[in-house]
Design a protein around this motif. Sequence first.
Motif, PDB file in Angstrom:
ATOM      1  N   SER A 225       0.817  -1.209   0.000  1.00 55.41           N
ATOM      2  CA  SER A 225       0.000   0.000   0.000  1.00 55.41           C
ATOM      3  C   SER A 225       0.851   1.259   0.000  1.00 55.41           C
ATOM      4  O   SER A 225       0.371   2.327  -0.335  1.00 55.41           O
ATOM      5  CB  SER A 225      -0.911   0.009   1.223  1.00 55.41           C
ATOM      6  OG  SER A 225      -0.133   0.195   2.380  1.00 55.41           O
TER       7      SER A 225
ATOM      8  N   GLN B  73       2.339   2.385   2.738  1.00 57.50           N
ATOM      9  CA  GLN B  73       2.309   3.041   4.041  1.00 57.50           C
ATOM     10  C   GLN B  73       3.568   2.750   4.841  1.00 57.50           C
ATOM     11  O   GLN B  73       3.993   3.567   5.636  1.00 57.50           O
ATOM     12  CB  GLN B  73       1.065   2.591   4.811  1.00 57.50           C
ATOM     13  CG  GLN B  73       0.780   3.437   6.027  1.00 57.50           C
ATOM     14  CD  GLN B  73      -0.429   2.940   6.798  1.00 57.50           C
ATOM     15  OE1 GLN B  73      -1.025   1.929   6.417  1.00 57.50           O
ATOM     16  NE2 GLN B  73      -0.789   3.634   7.848  1.00 57.50           N
ATOM     17  N   TRP B  74       4.138   1.616   4.605  1.00 58.97           N
ATOM     18  CA  TRP B  74       5.286   1.181   5.402  1.00 58.97           C
ATOM     19  C   TRP B  74       6.445   0.804   4.485  1.00 58.97           C
ATOM     20  O   TRP B  74       6.239   0.391   3.347  1.00 58.97           O
ATOM     21  CB  TRP B  74       4.930  -0.057   6.247  1.00 58.97           C
ATOM     22  CG  TRP B  74       3.639   0.062   6.983  1.00 58.97           C
ATOM     23  CD1 TRP B  74       2.458  -0.509   6.638  1.00 58.97           C
ATOM     24  CD2 TRP B  74       3.398   0.799   8.168  1.00 58.97           C
ATOM     25  NE1 TRP B  74       1.487  -0.185   7.536  1.00 58.97           N
ATOM     26  CE2 TRP B  74       2.039   0.630   8.509  1.00 58.97           C
ATOM     27  CE3 TRP B  74       4.199   1.575   9.009  1.00 58.97           C
ATOM     28  CZ2 TRP B  74       1.469   1.217   9.627  1.00 58.97           C
ATOM     29  CZ3 TRP B  74       3.619   2.146  10.117  1.00 58.97           C
ATOM     30  CH2 TRP B  74       2.271   1.971  10.416  1.00 58.97           C
TER      31      TRP B  74
ATOM     32  N   GLU C 164       5.065   8.120   5.940  1.00 54.93           N
ATOM     33  CA  GLU C 164       4.607   9.501   5.979  1.00 54.93           C
ATOM     34  C   GLU C 164       5.397  10.353   6.962  1.00 54.93           C
ATOM     35  O   GLU C 164       5.718  11.507   6.691  1.00 54.93           O
ATOM     36  CB  GLU C 164       3.121   9.512   6.351  1.00 54.93           C
ATOM     37  CG  GLU C 164       2.479  10.866   6.237  1.00 54.93           C
ATOM     38  CD  GLU C 164       1.103  10.876   6.866  1.00 54.93           C
ATOM     39  OE1 GLU C 164       0.637   9.804   7.254  1.00 54.93           O
ATOM     40  OE2 GLU C 164       0.517  11.957   6.966  1.00 54.93           O
TER      41      GLU C 164
ATOM     42  N   ASP D  82      -4.909  -7.245  11.904  1.00 55.23           N
ATOM     43  CA  ASP D  82      -5.833  -7.115  13.031  1.00 55.23           C
ATOM     44  C   ASP D  82      -5.502  -8.159  14.086  1.00 55.23           C
ATOM     45  O   ASP D  82      -5.107  -9.278  13.771  1.00 55.23           O
ATOM     46  CB  ASP D  82      -7.275  -7.357  12.562  1.00 55.23           C
ATOM     47  CG  ASP D  82      -7.718  -6.245  11.667  1.00 55.23           C
ATOM     48  OD1 ASP D  82      -7.145  -5.148  11.775  1.00 55.23           O
ATOM     49  OD2 ASP D  82      -8.611  -6.491  10.846  1.00 55.23           O
TER      50      ASP D  82
ATOM     51  N   LYS E 107      -4.197   3.943  14.255  1.00 49.84           N
ATOM     52  CA  LYS E 107      -3.599   3.081  13.248  1.00 49.84           C
ATOM     53  C   LYS E 107      -3.987   1.623  13.448  1.00 49.84           C
ATOM     54  O   LYS E 107      -3.644   0.770  12.643  1.00 49.84           O
ATOM     55  CB  LYS E 107      -2.074   3.209  13.311  1.00 49.84           C
ATOM     56  CG  LYS E 107      -1.579   4.490  12.709  1.00 49.84           C
ATOM     57  CD  LYS E 107      -0.197   4.312  12.148  1.00 49.84           C
ATOM     58  CE  LYS E 107       0.451   5.660  11.878  1.00 49.84           C
ATOM     59  NZ  LYS E 107      -0.304   6.477  10.937  1.00 49.84           N
TER      60      LYS E 107
ATOM     61  N   LYS F 202      -6.757   0.603  13.012  1.00 48.53           N
ATOM     62  CA  LYS F 202      -7.881   0.476  12.098  1.00 48.53           C
ATOM     63  C   LYS F 202      -9.222   0.737  12.773  1.00 48.53           C
ATOM     64  O   LYS F 202     -10.264   0.439  12.224  1.00 48.53           O
ATOM     65  CB  LYS F 202      -7.914  -0.916  11.438  1.00 48.53           C
ATOM     66  CG  LYS F 202      -6.582  -1.270  10.793  1.00 48.53           C
ATOM     67  CD  LYS F 202      -6.592  -2.633  10.196  1.00 48.53           C
ATOM     68  CE  LYS F 202      -5.204  -2.980   9.679  1.00 48.53           C
ATOM     69  NZ  LYS F 202      -5.123  -4.314   9.147  1.00 48.53           N
TER      70      LYS F 202
ATOM     71  N   SER G 221      -5.123   1.374   8.601  1.00 54.35           N
ATOM     72  CA  SER G 221      -5.072   2.376   9.655  1.00 54.35           C
ATOM     73  C   SER G 221      -5.856   3.616   9.254  1.00 54.35           C
ATOM     74  O   SER G 221      -5.872   4.025   8.097  1.00 54.35           O
ATOM     75  CB  SER G 221      -3.624   2.729   9.971  1.00 54.35           C
ATOM     76  OG  SER G 221      -2.873   2.791   8.815  1.00 54.35           O
TER      77      SER G 221
ATOM     78  N   GLN H 219      -6.520   7.365   9.093  1.00 55.08           N
ATOM     79  CA  GLN H 219      -5.583   8.476   8.983  1.00 55.08           C
ATOM     80  C   GLN H 219      -6.149   9.782   9.510  1.00 55.08           C
ATOM     81  O   GLN H 219      -5.438  10.602  10.018  1.00 55.08           O
ATOM     82  CB  GLN H 219      -5.185   8.621   7.508  1.00 55.08           C
ATOM     83  CG  GLN H 219      -4.002   9.517   7.249  1.00 55.08           C
ATOM     84  CD  GLN H 219      -2.689   8.860   7.690  1.00 55.08           C
ATOM     85  OE1 GLN H 219      -2.685   7.679   8.047  1.00 55.08           O
ATOM     86  NE2 GLN H 219      -1.633   9.619   7.698  1.00 55.08           N
TER      87      GLN H 219
ATOM     88  N   TRP I 118      -6.391   4.420   5.247  1.00 52.05           N
ATOM     89  CA  TRP I 118      -5.445   3.903   4.255  1.00 52.05           C
ATOM     90  C   TRP I 118      -6.100   2.912   3.299  1.00 52.05           C
ATOM     91  O   TRP I 118      -5.503   2.538   2.306  1.00 52.05           O
ATOM     92  CB  TRP I 118      -4.259   3.244   4.964  1.00 52.05           C
ATOM     93  CG  TRP I 118      -3.139   4.197   5.149  1.00 52.05           C
ATOM     94  CD1 TRP I 118      -2.877   4.947   6.245  1.00 52.05           C
ATOM     95  CD2 TRP I 118      -2.135   4.525   4.199  1.00 52.05           C
ATOM     96  NE1 TRP I 118      -1.789   5.729   6.037  1.00 52.05           N
ATOM     97  CE2 TRP I 118      -1.296   5.484   4.783  1.00 52.05           C
ATOM     98  CE3 TRP I 118      -1.865   4.106   2.903  1.00 52.05           C
ATOM     99  CZ2 TRP I 118      -0.202   6.031   4.126  1.00 52.05           C
ATOM    100  CZ3 TRP I 118      -0.774   4.646   2.239  1.00 52.05           C
ATOM    101  CH2 TRP I 118       0.046   5.597   2.848  1.00 52.05           C
TER     102      TRP I 118
ATOM    103  N   ARG J 180      -3.175   8.969  15.903  1.00 54.96           N
ATOM    104  CA  ARG J 180      -2.582   7.735  15.409  1.00 54.96           C
ATOM    105  C   ARG J 180      -2.172   6.919  16.620  1.00 54.96           C
ATOM    106  O   ARG J 180      -1.458   7.401  17.492  1.00 54.96           O
ATOM    107  CB  ARG J 180      -1.377   8.025  14.535  1.00 54.96           C
ATOM    108  CG  ARG J 180      -1.758   8.835  13.323  1.00 54.96           C
ATOM    109  CD  ARG J 180      -0.593   8.981  12.406  1.00 54.96           C
ATOM    110  NE  ARG J 180      -0.938   9.937  11.363  1.00 54.96           N
ATOM    111  CZ  ARG J 180      -0.591  11.206  11.424  1.00 54.96           C
ATOM    112  NH1 ARG J 180       0.075  11.663  12.441  1.00 54.96           N
ATOM    113  NH2 ARG J 180      -0.929  12.012  10.437  1.00 54.96           N
TER     114      ARG J 180
ATOM    115  N   ASN K 160      -1.474  15.956   2.308  1.00 52.18           N
ATOM    116  CA  ASN K 160      -1.469  15.430   3.671  1.00 52.18           C
ATOM    117  C   ASN K 160      -2.528  16.091   4.539  1.00 52.18           C
ATOM    118  O   ASN K 160      -3.005  15.490   5.474  1.00 52.18           O
ATOM    119  CB  ASN K 160      -0.103  15.667   4.316  1.00 52.18           C
ATOM    120  CG  ASN K 160       0.908  14.651   3.851  1.00 52.18           C
ATOM    121  OD1 ASN K 160       0.537  13.521   3.536  1.00 52.18           O
ATOM    122  ND2 ASN K 160       2.149  15.051   3.785  1.00 52.18           N
TER     123      ASN K 160
END
Lengths: 849, 484
Positions: A487, A489-490, A506, A551, B208, B210, B241, B243, B259, B282, B367
């Motif tokens: 994705s 994100q990481w 980010e 999760d 994060k 979720k 997560s 945001q 996300w 977060r 952002n």
Amino acid sequence: MIVSKENSPLVKSRKTKSELKEKKDSGGEEEKEERTWAERSEEIPIDSATDDEAWPIFSISRRPGRLQRLHLLAAWIELQEAFLSALVSDNGDVMEEEIRGPVETGGSTSTFNTARISRKGSFKIDRTLRELGSGLSDILGDEGVANTSDGDGSSNDGGGDLSEGDQSESEEFAQGVEESDSSEDEVAPRNTIGDVPFEWYKDEEHIGYNISGKKLKKKERQDKLDSFLASADDPNGWRKVMDEPNDEVVQLTKQEVKMICKVLKGKAPHKDFDPYSPYIDWFKMDAKHPLSSAPEPKRRFVLSKWENEKVVKLVRAIRKGLIKFDKPKEKPGVYDLWGDDSSSMEKAGHGLAYIPAPKPKLPGHEESYNPSLEYIPTQEEINSYQLLFEEDRPKFIPKQVVIHLHLLRFTSLRSVPAYENYVKESFERCLDLYMCPRARKKRINIDPESLKPKLPSRKDLKPYPTICYLEYRGHTGPVMSISTESSGQWIASGSSDGTVRIWEVETGRCLRVWELGEPVHHVSWNPSSDIPILAVSAGLDVFLLNAGLEDEERKMINKLLHIETSMAPDDTGKISSIVSWDQDDNHGGIRLKHFKTVSSVEWHRKGDYFSTVMPSDILSLCIMWLSEEPKSKGRFSFLSPISTLFCIHILSLTCLLRESRAILIHQLSKKSTQRIPFKLHGLPVSSAFHPTRSVFFVSTKKNVRVYDLLKQKLIKKLETGAREVSSIAIHPGGDNVIVGTREGKMCWFDMDLSSQPYRILKCHSKDINSVAFHRSYPLFASCSDDSTAYIFHGMVYSDLNQNPLVVPLEILRGHASSNGRGVMDCKFHPRQPWLFTAGADSVIKLFCH
Amino acid sequence: FSASSLSSEAQKRGVGQRNSYSSVFYGDVDMDEDVEGNSRLVYVRFVTKLDDPFKVPDTQLGLPSNITRLGLSTVVNNVLQSGPSFYSARLLPFDVLRVPVIDFRRDNWRHEPFDFLINGELVRMSLEEFLLAKGISAEKVLEIEYIKAVAPRKQEEPSFHDDWVSAVDGSNPGFILTGCYDALGRVWKAAGLYVENDTGALVATASKDKTLRLWMFDAEESRGDPTKIRAYKTLRGHNASVQSIAAQPSGDMVCSGSWDCRINLWQTKESDAGASVSIKKRKKGSHDGESQSEGEPVSTLVGHTQCVSSVVWPQHGTIYSASWDHSIRRWDAETGNESLNTCCSDSSSSLDPIDSAVLIFCGKVINCIDIGGESSALIAAGGSDPILRIWDPRKPGSSAPIFQFSSHASWISACKWHKDSWFHLLSASYDGKIMLWDLRTAWPLAVIDSHEDKVLCADWWKGDSVISGGVDSKLCISSEISVK
């Protein structure tokens, strides 16, 4: 006039047979005939004022003697004028009688029109040309000038022959004249008296009759004095002439006067007449209109006898060798010693090209012994020369003599000392001549810009990473490898300090750290977003780590990473000697024990299979062993040579096996390992899965092999031509491959084109450590030990006719070099045009657009 | 004495002063000549909308044209300092002038920085350059409006967190909410005071992990010790997560961007909480303990193709969202409600794509986004480059930003409009700076440099303070910013 008719086309047609005959027979009598013509021309110095026909009257004037006679004629006319003027003063009648009297001369009987001349407005002269002729002969005879009497005599001689012909000619001519007169004169002659002499009406009161037969009365005549007075008063009086037959006074026009003047001067009356027109021979045999239609006689094209003889003579001379055909060679001529070299350069044709020696510069004013003051440098200038470069310095500085503390120029050549540089300069000149280039250098004038390939502008290819805004700091050793999560994100990174870290893209936050204890070679995220698992190769092991992003409720990952211990021995079977799957509770994952250092781990796109590569570099392994040995077994260090031998022995054994075991493919779900069923030629360096098909790429040190895993056969072999391949990346389309090599070159292969590189990009000065394709943007990158990363635009078109477009875009700098290593790895962000670079300076940088 | 000091002050600043009624010079004549010799005089008149203590009398002043903002501010301060007597003394003869000034002088005058507006633009260079640049005639009497300079006058003691401060919220004047990387949300009463509870409020946090969590605490109880409270409701529905989060102005609903590229709308209504405050936060790590009541999204807005980095809900029916797919979208939450009504059973009914329109396509990752400014219609957004852009979506074909502020050096992490001002906004950046902006000038009004590392979040608080948190784990409060 008569003569001219021969030249006139009009008359020609009327030529009688007799004339032709005469002509033909003329051969012997030519001279005579000429003579007679000459006479006639004398007789007829003219022509007719009434008669405007532009016949070339004097066309025979080319004949010798004619001009002379004309001069005589003119002289005579002048004489006569003088005579007449004398007469007139006495008695006009006498003159009239004299003039009017028709005289016959020679054989010509033709009548001539009268020419009326008035001169200076005082006299009327009316006379016939024939009178002129006779007068002339009289005068000439009287004066005894010239030999025209001979001419006369000859004409008389030939008179017998010619009289008839001439007569007939003249008659015809008269007719022709009348005809032409009638045609050209629009006003009918008003002669009322007919063709009778004027004397007949001399004493009559009338002159002629009118149409009804009545007498026409004569006009009242002015007496001479009256008319003279009248004409003296009248400005045009001199032009007026008495027309006797018509009994009226006529005023001559300007043209007529001119014409008369011309006649008097002995020229052709008409101004357009060209007396020197080329002679046209109407009677040549090969004329357009031959006179005879008889065929060409044979004698015309048969050699005559003497010609034949001449040919025979020539032939004999040739046979005897008296006549030679090849020309004698020309002796080499003199040449211009002092001539300009440029001309001699042109001379140089073939063979060794002549290159003229360089010319020395001619001496100038400043080299004079006594130059003008402006050529003499001041002391400051001389000093300033010392500051110039050797080449820029003037070669010659005028010398001066110091006399009584004054700087003076040389006053005479005598006082000039010997030139101290003479020997040196002569030597240099000789050296120049000796060393001057003997080969002509071909210089091609090509604009270097035109050689550049036409590439699109960088601006049009945005976005691409350019600036670094974010850094990910935390590692303590060189970051060996990074990997992005699907994705974006990481990212995960592995360092040689033995840690694996997960970063938030980010913010640069380090989310998680694993301490693996051994230097990490490679990290790789599972490409499936559902399975956040990291595959990490560290030392001899490959770890599968749970990134912990799942999760908490869903325990799928844990399940996936759980190994039933009972199952393990069954599964591994005979491969257990290569790889063993163990549960690693310390890090919450699986540990795959390999027998050699694993250099890279690559996931299949579905996230179930992954491949590991053990390059089994003998040297590196040895070094590893040796370096570890003193640490672990310090006290047995004396054994090191033996252990070295031992390890080499082991390695040689493993080398035998490496072909089958260097690359392994593991399956995560079944926890199984298999070898690739191909024989590798060369040391494997890295491997990659095809992004869409079941194709597997293995790069060895020299080339890249492409295998089909389903059919289990080699599809293609890509020849890199490089010494050592370091990395490989597959275009998301799957048909293009880039290969980075240890000598800093990057090869782009278009697998549809050939197995040779489509492009070789030589950009890095040191080893390329990694190459990468962007997943969606047309970008690819390479990073190298020279601490830079290069960004390229690599557009692959779906149209098969269009070759991929490769444009270098940007050099990304910023990493520091550490131990000779620069940027160790580069990866694109999966969704943004951003590039992550991992540096040996333990920093990860994010370059954004 | 004081008049002479004033004149010496004026001398220093090079100010010649004259009014329209009579020539009043503060200072010697020759000094004035000096001034005129140096540069031209510009005649100005100061006007203001400020209240009495800051009102200057309506006089014309001749100022040297090379005077800068600082000079102007000094002049105004001096005039104000001289007090109302200045106004009265204006009519007095020259000799008498000096005496009464002393009497009415405000001795305890505190120097106040001002900003100056000419034709609605802030003066940021010397007066001469400004007039030249804007093409304003210096012949006429210039009317200069002055406002109080927008700059923090006081820097509160920073409040330290255990980890990076990821989110701050100052929408309630009573307290500050912060989110932190140590998986805790904190409520701060004021700088340095760590109070968990305040007046009864409903707080929503996004994490994060979720999930979103709704919290409620009682405002009345106020204990000295920090207390921990539990979320009364956990909202699950995102696959990645979360945001960002934004609450409806009425507080009934919350929307969140995640996300997983979706925006979820959530109902908060079960409780009868009074004020509703939302906070973006977060959080990671395990959430221990028993599960509370759980909620599901009432509606999902699908349209973005990448992480929804920021959502705002400025009006009742409209949601704006910004995403990493470089777009800003506007959603009609009302139609979302309607569709929800029609198919009540379907809890995750998504909006038609027609309802969302790509407002702006930026080309950079976005952002942060905020709506505000003139009639609350301008969009300010910052992202993966150092440029803060402002769009006006009302303009037809508004693809280009109407303002671009590019004084930052790195990514912009937060931007917020001031609630009451049409012109003021703040931006926070990874270069560690918070900048205050005024639409009327291209230069930042003030740069708050209190953070040592990346600033991750910033917000206005109580209308006169800027609160910010960053990587250095500090919550910084810069207060006494006089925005009107």
